[in-house]
Design an enzyme around this catalytic site. Structure first.
Site, short mmCIF file in Angstrom:
data_model
loop_
_atom_site.label_atom_id
_atom_site.label_comp_id
_atom_site.label_asym_id
_atom_site.label_seq_id
_atom_site.Cartn_x
_atom_site.Cartn_y
_atom_site.Cartn_z
CG HIS A 162 -1.83 -1.15 1.32
ND1 HIS A 162 -3.08 -1.20 0.75
CD2 HIS A 162 -1.64 -2.35 1.93
CE1 HIS A 162 -3.63 -2.38 1.01
NE2 HIS A 162 -2.77 -3.11 1.72
CB SER A 287 15.17 19.92 -16.28
OG SER A 287 14.34 21.07 -16.34
#
Length: 462
Positions: A162, A287
């Protein structure tokens, strides 16, 4: 300017990314027009050979057809020229082949067959070639994952369920798990090939009426010549449940690669930092505006393209319910589907091979994350130990749960909370608790499981 004029002039007109960005030369070569034409000619040659053997057409005609049924003689440009007039690609191919055959051999081309006998069987040859490439790369990836599993058999890390810390596991387990899944794809492809790589020479609606009494013999002999399985029954097309299974199998492979990619990307998050894909700091740029970025672009591309591959399942499944003995709705769709699914699957497999091989495990961060929850990942072990020593399992679960919640709320180490609990300390000494809180000694049979996976998969023969 018409498309054919542009192509003839040599002007490049790449539109789809698989033409210039995605795909390997090896797989592109399978699905380029030249090879598709070559396969259609190969089917026509096999048909003529089988019919001559069975006395349906003259032996000399079959020999001439087999000699000329190749792109060495039948040029793609000529087929396209004829298709402009006929508006039918198979008829154009037949006429182009007939033009280069000497004597009256051309009159015996395509005898008793229908277009999709040729197209579908040729597609099976293309799919067979594609499967061979994909199988080879699956084996490469599986073996790389097994090597990684061996290397990291004892690299203890936090298991997560989870998205939350659970109990310790190892990176060897993760790599071995992926290797076993890749191997299952090899099993599936091997088992499915007899349904997928099939041939069909059954005529206009599958009854072999134009072929006469020897129709079944021709049908089976063509399959034998081409190294394919003859379909048991058909109408005008090979039934599309077979092709849908093929596309679905490639989508399954893509989703396994997606799963690997999701885990790598998650583990490369700055705050986790356990895994990192290869990055060349001397040249590579992450980037256009953030100079510091080192992004998992390889695995992001794998995940992104897996979505495209998955979407092709829907298109191919829609080709299953054709009208009666067939309609043409599958044809235009499959000109896109087959090439795309094969080229993209091969592409992301190639990326995965390189990406996993160069994948870095940052052991310092792995160690740090083991202690991130201040011992909470050892709660199960304490509970089980208390139960073994006489405290009821349910009682032990509740006591340790309360201690864990207290440790979480007070931001303290679980060990300190347990030391303060009188019920716990009735069963465990301080020294024993110290050892029980060591995550590296609570990995169960992980190393043995990894060894079993490696032994089992490396001994497999395909």
């Amino acid at each position: 300017m018409e498309l054919n004029q542009i192509i003839k002039s040599g002007e490049k007109m790449a539109v789809h990314p698989i033409d210039y960005r995605y795909g390997t030369p090896e797989m592109r070569k399978v699905w380029e027009e030249e090879n598709k034409l070559e396969k259609m000619l190969k089917v026509e040659a096999a048909l003529a050979k089988a019919q001559a053997e069975l006395g349906l057409i003259p032996k000399e005609a079959a020999e001439e057809i087999n000699k000329k049924a190749s792109t060495k003689y039948v040029k793609l440009e000529r087929v396209k020229e004829i298709e402009k007039q006929t508006k039918h690609d198979v008829v154009a191919m037949i006429r182009a082949l007939a033009e280069v055959c000497e004597g009256n051999a051309g009159e015996y081309i395509h005898f008793g067959a229908t277009s999709n006998d040729i197209v579908d069987t040729a597609n099976s040859l293309l799919i067979k070639e594609s499967i061979e490439i994909i199988e080879d790369k699956l084996k490469q990836l599986r073996d790389i994952l097994l090597d990684k599993a061996e290397e990291h058999k004892y690299t203890v890390c936090v298991g997560r369920t989870h998205g939350q810390h659970a109990i310790p596991t190892t990176y060897g387990m993760r790599f071995a798990l992926w290797a076993a899944e890749i191997d299952r794809h090899l099993e599936r492809l091997k088992e499915a090939k007899k349904r997928i790589c099939v041939s069909m020479i059954t005529g206009a609606v599958g009854t072999m009426a134009a072929m006469g009494e020897k129709g079944l013999e021709v049908h089976k002999r063509v399959a034998e010549i081409l190294g394919l399985e003859p379909v048991l029954i058909s109408n005008q097309v090979i039934q599309r449940d077979r092709h849908a299974e093929f596309v679905f199998l490639l989508a399954l492979i893509a989703q396994t690669l997606n799963k690997i990619g999701v885990t790598v990307r998650s583990m490369q998050r700055t705050e986790i930092g356990e895994l990192e894909e290869e990055f060349d700091p001397t040249k590579q740029t992450g980037s256009s505006t953030m100079p510091h970025k080192r992004n998992p672009i390889t695995f992001e591309q794998i995940c992104g393209l897996s979505r495209v591959i998955k979407s092709l399942c829907i298109a191919e499944m829609d080709n299953i319910p054709l009208w009666e003995e067939r309609d043409l709705t599958n044809s235009s769709a499959e000109r896109c589907i087959f090439a795309e699914v094969c080229v993209l699957t091969d592409h992301i497999l190639t990326l995965a091979i390189k990406g996993v091989k160069k994948l870095k495990v940052n052991k310092e961060n792995v160690e740090r994350n083991l202690e991130l929850t201040k011992g909470l990942i050892m709660a199960e072990r304490i509970m089980i130990e208390l139960a073994k020593r006489g405290m009821g399992r349910q009682t032990a679960h509740e006591i340790v749960r309360q201690c864990a919640m207290k440790a979480y709320e007070e931001k303290r180490h679980l060990k300190d909370i347990l030391l303060e609990n009188e019920e716990v300390m009735k069963y465990i000494t301080k020294e024993e608790l110290e050892e029980l809180m060591n995550p590296k000694t609570y990995i169960g049979l992980a190393p043995q499981i990894v060894d079993e996976v490696i032994k089992t998969l490396k001994n497999k023969k395909y």
